[in-house]
Design a protein around this motif. Structure first.
Motif, mmCIF file in Angstrom:
data_model
loop_
_atom_site.group_PDB
_atom_site.id
_atom_site.type_symbol
_atom_site.label_atom_id
_atom_site.label_comp_id
_atom_site.label_asym_id
_atom_site.label_seq_id
_atom_site.Cartn_x
_atom_site.Cartn_y
_atom_site.Cartn_z
ATOM 1 N N ARG A 1 53.843 92.972 2.567
ATOM 2 C CA ARG A 1 54.273 92.331 1.324
ATOM 3 C C ARG A 1 53.227 91.327 0.848
ATOM 4 N N ASP B 1 55.542 84.182 5.706
ATOM 5 C CA ASP B 1 55.736 85.621 5.769
ATOM 6 C C ASP B 1 54.687 86.278 6.644
ATOM 7 N N GLN B 2 53.513 85.689 6.716
ATOM 8 C CA GLN B 2 52.460 86.279 7.505
ATOM 9 C C GLN B 2 52.716 86.180 9.003
ATOM 10 N N ASP C 1 62.440 93.004 11.311
ATOM 11 C CA ASP C 1 61.913 93.330 9.990
ATOM 12 C C ASP C 1 61.566 94.817 9.897
ATOM 13 N N THR D 1 54.627 89.024 11.440
ATOM 14 C CA THR D 1 54.094 90.351 11.675
ATOM 15 C C THR D 1 52.630 90.290 11.999
ATOM 16 N N GLY E 1 56.628 91.993 6.309
ATOM 17 C CA GLY E 1 56.067 90.774 5.726
ATOM 18 C C GLY E 1 54.576 90.827 5.463
ATOM 19 N N ARG E 2 53.799 91.295 6.431
ATOM 20 C CA ARG E 2 52.347 91.325 6.254
ATOM 21 C C ARG E 2 51.943 92.281 5.145
#
Length: 349
Positions: A326, A345-346, A262, A349, A323-324
């Motif tokens: 976002r 998503d968390q 990512d 990252t 991700g974090r």
């Protein structure tokens, strides 16, 4: 090509709208990234957050410099003239146009070097379990000292080259094309108007024949070598990082491997933007007149104006791909989201 074909790029209202839009977007997007970096903890990202913060600050400085100086770039058959939109900048009876041009060059193109730092960091992060080297045992202070040393050498070399080879002189003032005054209303023959100039061919004082100007060619070659050096570091690190992430010898957990991918994707986007909106326009500006002997004139402003785009949108891609970050933006702005999607998503990252 008609002289005024692209004059609308430099004229109002387009010019003002463009400058205000790109500068505002840069300050807001990079400011948001800095806010997220400061308020979001992530032990996995670790010290990489500091490089992201430095890059965001560099983008803001570059955009503010662009808005303050509002540089104009007019391309001739042997190079270009680069000068501030609003001169004469007089302080204590002395012109500082040229100095501000040099400061702008230094602040804007430091982003290339900072971008190369990102790739070196990412490469070291993913290869730490594969190889051992002297730098593998370095502390953050040692890396910071090395980074600052390289930064000082790079910036001083860049500014020094421009100051020595591309400063205005009686000769370059005499060679100023008439269309610069016709299009911009700026008289660069006026000693109170400063600028930087690349003119690799100049008339022989005896015959009047256009001849290569060795100091300008050497200076131009040094600029290209510095920019090419950062590009070479980036290309090398991309190749090594991709191999390391995919390597079966790299015993990364799926969670860590996805996180590294990512971050690497975000970095590739950060590279694509300056490649399209800075490296390629800059290469055209520096190289095209020297090899073609064609005067692009006002089109130089089209090329240079495009370099204001990437600092304004760069942070948006970082916020999206990490991700974090976002998730933090979604929560900060209270945007609608699916809880299951945010949870997944968390985790990486």
């Amino acid at each position: 090509m008609p002289i005024t074909a692209y004059a609308w790029i430099h004229d109002d209202p387009f010019h003002t709208i463009f400058v205000v839009s790109t500068t505002t977007l840069s300050v807001v997007s990079n400011g948001l990234l800095l806010c997220i970096i400061a308020t979001t903890s992530s032990s996995n990202i670790g010290s990489y957050r500091y490089l992201l913060a430095v890059f965001a600050l560099s983008d803001i400085v570059a955009s503010l410099g662009h808005a303050t100086l509002q540089p104009t770039l007019h391309m001739t058959s042997s190079g270009f003239y680069f000068f501030p939109r609003y001169g004469e900048i007089m302080i204590g009876g002395r012109s500082y146009d040229t100095l501000f041009c040099l400061v702008f060059i230094a602040t804007y193109y430091q982003t290339f070097l900072v971008l190369a730092y990102h790739y070196v960091y990412r490469l070291k992060a993913v290869t730490s379990s594969l190889t051992r080297s002297v730098t593998g045992y370095w502390t953050s202070k040692q890396w910071t000292c090395l980074g600052l040393t390289i930064y000082c050498l790079y910036t001083s070399s860049l500014v020094g080259t421009c100051a020595i080879a591309f400063m205005p002189s009686d000769e370059t003032r005499a060679l100023v094309p008439q269309e610069i005054f016709d299009v911009y209303g700026v008289d660069l023959r006026n000693p109170n108007r400063g600028f930087t100039v690349i003119s690799v061919r100049r008339p022989n004082s005896i015959t009047g024949e256009m001849m290569c100007h060795a100091p300008s060619i050497v200076g131009l070659s040094m600029l290209l070598a510095m920019f090419g050096g950062t590009a070479g570091v980036i290309v090398y690190c991309i190749s090594r990082t991709i191999s390391a992430i995919r390597s079966s010898d790299n015993h990364l957990t799926e969670k860590t491997r996805k996180m590294q991918m990512d971050l690497f994707k975000a970095l590739l986007i950060q590279t694509a933007l300056p490649l399209l909106f800075s490296y390629l326009p800059l290469a055209t500006i520096l190289v095209f007149p020297a090899i073609s002997r064609i005067a692009l004139g006002v089109f130089g402003n089209v090329l240079f104006s495009s370099t204001a785009i990437f600092p304004s949108i760069d942070a948006l891609f970082v916020l999206f791909f990490i991700g974090r970050f976002r998730v933090a933006v979604i929560r900060l702005l209270r945007l609608p989201f699916e809880s299951n999607s945010v949870a997944s998503d968390q985790q990486p990252t």
